[in-house]
Write an enzyme that holds these catalytic residues in place. Sequence first.
Site, short mmCIF file in Angstrom:
data_model
loop_
_atom_site.label_atom_id
_atom_site.label_comp_id
_atom_site.label_asym_id
_atom_site.label_seq_id
_atom_site.Cartn_x
_atom_site.Cartn_y
_atom_site.Cartn_z
N GLN A 76 -2.63 3.12 9.88
CA GLN A 76 -1.16 3.04 9.16
C GLN A 76 -0.39 3.87 9.75
O GLN A 76 0.87 3.77 9.73
CB GLN A 76 -1.38 3.49 7.75
CG GLN A 76 -2.11 2.56 6.70
CD GLN A 76 -3.52 3.00 6.64
OE1 GLN A 76 -4.20 3.57 7.80
NE2 GLN A 76 -4.24 2.84 5.62
N ASP A 108 -2.24 10.95 -2.47
CA ASP A 108 -2.73 9.79 -3.38
C ASP A 108 -3.09 10.42 -4.73
O ASP A 108 -3.09 9.58 -5.72
CB ASP A 108 -3.89 8.83 -2.81
CG ASP A 108 -3.20 8.25 -1.70
OD1 ASP A 108 -3.31 8.80 -0.64
OD2 ASP A 108 -2.92 6.93 -1.73
N ARG A 149 -7.01 -0.32 -6.91
CA ARG A 149 -7.44 0.81 -5.79
C ARG A 149 -7.48 1.97 -6.91
O ARG A 149 -6.75 2.43 -7.45
CB ARG A 149 -6.07 1.02 -5.00
CG ARG A 149 -5.70 -0.14 -4.17
CD ARG A 149 -5.71 -0.07 -2.85
NE ARG A 149 -6.05 1.03 -1.84
CZ ARG A 149 -5.50 1.43 -1.04
NH1 ARG A 149 -4.25 0.94 -0.62
NH2 ARG A 149 -6.33 2.21 -0.15
N ARG A 171 0.86 -1.28 -0.03
CA ARG A 171 -0.03 0.01 -0.19
C ARG A 171 0.95 1.30 -0.05
O ARG A 171 2.02 1.05 0.33
CB ARG A 171 -0.97 0.11 1.18
CG ARG A 171 -0.38 -0.32 2.51
CD ARG A 171 -0.73 0.60 3.67
NE ARG A 171 -0.53 1.88 3.58
CZ ARG A 171 0.67 2.54 3.71
NH1 ARG A 171 1.88 1.96 3.88
NH2 ARG A 171 0.55 3.84 3.40
N GLY A 172 0.26 2.38 -0.02
CA GLY A 172 0.97 3.72 -0.15
C GLY A 172 1.10 3.92 -1.84
O GLY A 172 1.48 3.21 -2.34
N ALA A 173 0.73 5.06 -2.09
CA ALA A 173 0.47 5.48 -3.61
C ALA A 173 1.78 5.29 -4.41
O ALA A 173 1.54 4.35 -5.31
CB ALA A 173 0.04 6.93 -3.67
O1 MRU Z 1 -4.60 3.36 1.93
P1 MRU Z 1 -3.30 3.49 1.82
O2 MRU Z 1 -2.67 3.30 3.16
O3 MRU Z 1 -2.51 2.71 0.71
O4 MRU Z 1 -3.20 5.06 1.96
C1 MRU Z 1 -1.81 5.78 2.08
C2 MRU Z 1 -2.10 7.30 2.09
O5 MRU Z 1 -3.07 7.89 1.98
C3 MRU Z 1 -0.62 7.92 2.04
O6 MRU Z 1 -0.77 9.19 2.90
C4 MRU Z 1 -0.37 8.32 0.63
O7 MRU Z 1 -0.29 7.20 -0.19
C5 MRU Z 1 0.70 9.41 0.36
S1 MRU Z 1 2.29 8.97 0.40
C6 MRU Z 1 2.81 7.41 0.13
#
Ligand code: MRU
Length: 338
Positions: A181, A222, A85, A51-53
């Site tokens: 997270q 994101d 996603r 996960r994480g953009a």
């Molecule tokens: O649902 P997630 O855990 O993938 O969401 C992640 C976030 O919202 C982060 O803040 C985002 O991806 C920004 S920077 C890596």
Amino acid sequence: MQVHGNQYRAVWWDDGVVKFIDQRLIPYRFEVAEAHSLEDVVNAIVTMGVRGAPTIGVMAAYGLALAANQRQDLANARRILAQTRPTAVNLQAGLDSAMDDTPTRVLENAKHFDDSTVSAAEEIGENGNRLITPEMKILTHCNTGWLAAQDWGTAAAVIFKAQRAGKRPFIFVSETRPRLQGSRLTAWEMTNERVDHVIIVDSASALLMSRGEVDIVVVGADRIAANGDTANKIGTYAHALAAKAHDVPFYIAAPASTFDSGTPNGAAIEIEDRDANEVLSVEGAGGDDSILTLRIASPESGARNPAFDVTPAELITGIITERGVVRPSIRAIAAHLA
Ligand code: MRU
């Protein structure tokens, strides 16, 4: 990222297999999982093993490379991966970068996208570090570090660079319900980087700001629309409103791959709705470190679980990218990315 003395990325290609740090298990256990097929990659993204953009973008690119290696229909594989996603636009950027009419080039393209994601994250850290003064108190939300952006991070990269420059920042890590997270992943990363921090409940930020205890807010993104409206983890908008009310600078940190010039404003960003059970229950470790799911809500009640919200551009002081810092306006963003 260094874990137990070894260098890792969140996701990597290893001889025909995609390996990834299983983010569902951190901070309780550190395990490397494997994806051998397109279905494994889809499952890892949907269930938040990855996960994480920016990291999702790299995982999707390697998913396409796996499909190419296994001689699958690439247009179909791309369509399936694109649906995993909906909010994080880096996923589309990863797929666009990896896709090629010549299947043997897909892996090469995916590796290039991976390396450019890592170098962009480090440059974001360096550019953001210029905004940080010694012993600054920084509030951040969700997870934006090694795990979310392959190696350095986005907002967390700013913090790691400031720490390594000897500025000793102090971090308020908001826990980030419902999946936590912040308290699970960001606090683990801060501990590993020896950054002084405390975990706060998401709703504590306005009080802390009203007392002058927060100097700056830095969060990730994101998807950033053409006008600077920014989608990020649910709860970000509330931090931005509180920051505006208390005159605290509010920065977004994100690579160019998070900007979506095809989306005019925040209202046009699709917000992912996730399973209600993420709100109705909580996951944690038992005494023997086995992972438990506990129901924390009245059994007859349902839940809504929008995973992201949109912070309007007027609440954002600036956006830190690998190219510098840009004001959140259509013109400034277009010039910054040109
Ligand atoms: O649902 P997630 O855990 O993938 O969401 C992640 C976030 O919202 C982060 O803040 C985002 O991806 C920004 S920077 C890596």
